[in-house]
Design a protein around this motif. Structure first.
Motif, PDB file in Angstrom:
ATOM      1  N   LEU A  40       0.838  -1.165  -0.032  1.00  0.00           N
ATOM      2  CA  LEU A  40       0.006  -0.003  -0.041  1.00  0.00           C
ATOM      3  C   LEU A  40       0.917   1.315  -0.114  1.00  0.00           C
ATOM      4  O   LEU A  40       0.477   2.155  -0.718  1.00  0.00           O
ATOM      5  N   TYR A  41       1.822   1.184   0.780  1.00  0.00           N
ATOM      6  CA  TYR A  41       2.624   2.282   0.900  1.00  0.00           C
ATOM      7  C   TYR A  41       3.520   2.520  -0.198  1.00  0.00           C
ATOM      8  O   TYR A  41       3.637   3.801  -0.754  1.00  0.00           O
ATOM      9  N   LEU A  42       4.389   1.662  -0.938  1.00  0.00           N
ATOM     10  CA  LEU A  42       4.931   1.774  -2.169  1.00  0.00           C
ATOM     11  C   LEU A  42       4.154   2.095  -3.582  1.00  0.00           C
ATOM     12  O   LEU A  42       4.606   2.894  -4.496  1.00  0.00           O
ATOM     13  N   SER A  43       2.882   1.626  -3.403  1.00  0.00           N
ATOM     14  CA  SER A  43       2.172   1.732  -4.646  1.00  0.00           C
ATOM     15  C   SER A  43       1.141   2.816  -4.479  1.00  0.00           C
ATOM     16  O   SER A  43       0.366   3.244  -5.343  1.00  0.00           O
ATOM     17  N   ALA A  44       1.208   3.542  -3.416  1.00  0.00           N
ATOM     18  CA  ALA A  44      -0.012   4.297  -3.037  1.00  0.00           C
ATOM     19  C   ALA A  44      -1.220   4.145  -3.337  1.00  0.00           C
ATOM     20  O   ALA A  44      -2.309   4.748  -3.903  1.00  0.00           O
ATOM     21  N   GLY A  45      -1.439   2.717  -2.931  1.00  0.00           N
ATOM     22  CA  GLY A  45      -2.545   2.233  -3.335  1.00  0.00           C
ATOM     23  C   GLY A  45      -3.940   2.244  -2.170  1.00  0.00           C
ATOM     24  O   GLY A  45      -3.470   2.570  -1.307  1.00  0.00           O
ATOM     25  N   ARG A  46      -5.062   1.829  -2.630  1.00  0.00           N
ATOM     26  CA  ARG A  46      -6.191   1.693  -1.635  1.00  0.00           C
ATOM     27  C   ARG A  46      -6.087   0.324  -1.120  1.00  0.00           C
ATOM     28  O   ARG A  46      -5.849  -0.590  -1.758  1.00  0.00           O
ATOM     29  N   PHE A  47      -6.765   0.073  -0.200  1.00  0.00           N
ATOM     30  CA  PHE A  47      -6.959  -1.220   0.620  1.00  0.00           C
ATOM     31  C   PHE A  47      -7.955  -1.877  -0.366  1.00  0.00           C
ATOM     32  O   PHE A  47      -7.432  -3.154  -0.704  1.00  0.00           O
ATOM     33  N   GLU A  48      -8.995  -1.653  -0.976  1.00  0.00           N
ATOM     34  CA  GLU A  48      -9.788  -2.353  -1.880  1.00  0.00           C
ATOM     35  C   GLU A  48      -8.946  -2.845  -3.016  1.00  0.00           C
ATOM     36  O   GLU A  48      -9.205  -3.963  -3.418  1.00  0.00           O
ATOM     37  N   GLU A  49      -8.253  -1.989  -3.608  1.00  0.00           N
ATOM     38  CA  GLU A  49      -7.195  -2.348  -4.565  1.00  0.00           C
ATOM     39  C   GLU A  49      -6.413  -3.507  -4.358  1.00  0.00           C
ATOM     40  O   GLU A  49      -6.335  -4.670  -4.888  1.00  0.00           O
ATOM     41  N   ALA A  50      -5.730  -3.352  -3.276  1.00  0.00           N
ATOM     42  CA  ALA A  50      -4.861  -4.455  -2.666  1.00  0.00           C
ATOM     43  C   ALA A  50      -5.373  -5.819  -2.217  1.00  0.00           C
ATOM     44  O   ALA A  50      -5.024  -6.959  -2.827  1.00  0.00           O
ATOM     45  N   ALA A  51      -6.741  -5.580  -1.389  1.00  0.00           N
ATOM     46  CA  ALA A  51      -7.457  -6.859  -0.887  1.00  0.00           C
ATOM     47  C   ALA A  51      -7.850  -7.668  -2.287  1.00  0.00           C
ATOM     48  O   ALA A  51      -8.243  -8.785  -2.041  1.00  0.00           O
ATOM     49  N   GLY A  52      -8.158  -7.194  -3.466  1.00  0.00           N
ATOM     50  CA  GLY A  52      -8.642  -7.811  -4.547  1.00  0.00           C
ATOM     51  C   GLY A  52      -7.665  -8.423  -5.381  1.00  0.00           C
ATOM     52  O   GLY A  52      -7.943  -9.247  -6.200  1.00  0.00           O
ATOM     53  N   ILE A  53      -6.348  -8.554  -5.016  1.00  0.00           N
ATOM     54  CA  ILE A  53      -5.521  -8.894  -5.775  1.00  0.00           C
ATOM     55  C   ILE A  53      -5.322 -10.344  -5.853  1.00  0.00           C
ATOM     56  O   ILE A  53      -5.582 -10.809  -4.710  1.00  0.00           O
ATOM     57  N   GLU A  54      -5.243 -11.122  -7.025  1.00  0.00           N
ATOM     58  CA  GLU A  54      -5.290 -12.504  -6.994  1.00  0.00           C
ATOM     59  C   GLU A  54      -3.882 -12.912  -7.099  1.00  0.00           C
ATOM     60  O   GLU A  54      -3.195 -12.193  -7.977  1.00  0.00           O
ATOM     61  N   LYS A 118      -7.695 -17.754  -4.045  1.00  0.00           N
ATOM     62  CA  LYS A 118      -7.127 -17.154  -5.022  1.00  0.00           C
ATOM     63  C   LYS A 118      -6.462 -16.118  -4.899  1.00  0.00           C
ATOM     64  O   LYS A 118      -5.910 -15.085  -5.526  1.00  0.00           O
ATOM     65  N   PHE A 119      -6.520 -15.198  -3.616  1.00  0.00           N
ATOM     66  CA  PHE A 119      -6.150 -13.911  -3.376  1.00  0.00           C
ATOM     67  C   PHE A 119      -4.787 -14.063  -2.527  1.00  0.00           C
ATOM     68  O   PHE A 119      -4.314 -14.833  -1.908  1.00  0.00           O
ATOM     69  N   LEU A 120      -4.113 -12.957  -2.869  1.00  0.00           N
ATOM     70  CA  LEU A 120      -2.926 -12.885  -2.215  1.00  0.00           C
ATOM     71  C   LEU A 120      -3.063 -12.329  -0.959  1.00  0.00           C
ATOM     72  O   LEU A 120      -2.170 -12.967  -0.050  1.00  0.00           O
ATOM     73  N   PHE A 121      -4.030 -11.638  -0.420  1.00  0.00           N
ATOM     74  CA  PHE A 121      -4.252 -11.358   0.909  1.00  0.00           C
ATOM     75  C   PHE A 121      -5.422 -12.018   1.571  1.00  0.00           C
ATOM     76  O   PHE A 121      -6.464 -11.236   1.795  1.00  0.00           O
ATOM     77  N   PRO A 122      -5.569 -13.372   1.556  1.00  0.00           N
ATOM     78  CA  PRO A 122      -6.778 -13.941   1.877  1.00  0.00           C
ATOM     79  C   PRO A 122      -7.100 -13.805   3.434  1.00  0.00           C
ATOM     80  O   PRO A 122      -6.345 -13.283   4.334  1.00  0.00           O
ATOM     81  N   SER A 123      -8.621 -13.981   3.686  1.00  0.00           N
ATOM     82  CA  SER A 123      -8.694 -14.174   5.215  1.00  0.00           C
ATOM     83  C   SER A 123      -8.378 -15.655   5.801  1.00  0.00           C
ATOM     84  O   SER A 123      -8.151 -16.521   4.876  1.00  0.00           O
ATOM     85  N   CYS A 124      -8.004 -15.547   7.024  1.00  0.00           N
ATOM     86  CA  CYS A 124      -7.367 -16.643   7.501  1.00  0.00           C
ATOM     87  C   CYS A 124      -8.357 -17.217   8.680  1.00  0.00           C
ATOM     88  O   CYS A 124      -8.826 -16.213   9.376  1.00  0.00           O
ATOM     89  N   LYS A 125      -8.329 -18.431   9.005  1.00  0.00           N
ATOM     90  CA  LYS A 125      -8.835 -18.953  10.306  1.00  0.00           C
ATOM     91  C   LYS A 125      -7.972 -19.674  11.250  1.00  0.00           C
ATOM     92  O   LYS A 125      -7.363 -20.642  10.536  1.00  0.00           O
TER      93      LYS A 125
END
Length: 173
Positions: A40-54, A118-125
């Motif tokens: 997020l910091y290096l790309s000046a990205g939004r959370f929603e964009e990063a969370a959706g990365i596959e 399929k997500f780079l940043f998945p939910s975990c349990k």
């Protein structure tokens, strides 16, 4: 409009170092958070964009740089399918904060976990497996609330304070 306070480079370094405090084998959820925040910091990205990365949209190029294809954009419709390039640092130059090195380490650890995503940043349990604590990957992205709560934990642990400052995931932009 009440805007979130931004992080300086040094503040971001402290927060990421907090998540990487276990030098040899950081926990998956800590490594996930360090990579997410650095991205997020290096790309000046939004959370929603990063969370959706596959996972299939993250490529390491021959140069060692990372190429990430974004599938989501907020207002800019051209941001959909946009490619973001993140450079590999020169040898000896802040290797502990090199996104390419951390990403490789993170993806390798992610691929060894139970469950599929399929997500780079998945939910975990968290699960119990043979008397040990283990992680089960879920096929959905990390939620904003989980990521924000973890970020605020890092801010508190590193004692980053500014007068009346309010931090959130947007602070990484």
């Amino acid at each position: 409009i009440h805007q979130k306070e931004g992080f300086s480079g040094e503040e971001m370094r402290k927060i990421i170092e907090y998540y990487l405090r276990e030098k040899i084998d950081p926990k998956l959820i800590d490594l996930r958070m360090a990579v997410l925040l650095l991205l997020l910091y290096l790309s000046a990205g939004r959370f929603e964009e990063a969370a959706g990365i596959e996972l299939e949209n993250v490529k390491t190029l021959e140069s060692g740089n990372l190429m990430i294809k974004l599938l989501k954009g907020k207002k800019n419709q051209l941001a959909k399918r946009q490619e973001v390039f993140l450079p590999k640092l020169e040898t000896g130059e802040n290797q502990d904060m090199d996104i390419t090195v951390l990403m490789k380490r993170y993806v390798e650890k992610l691929e060894r976990q139970e469950g599929e995503t399929k997500f780079l940043f998945p939910s975990c349990k968290g699960i119990k497996k043979k008397g040990e604590n283990a992680i089960l990957l879920l096929n959905k992205p990390i939620t904003y609330d989980v990521a924000r709560k973890s970020l605020l934990e890092g801010v508190k642990a590193t004692k980053i304070k500014k007068e009346d400052a309010e931090f959130g995931l947007h602070s990484c932009r």
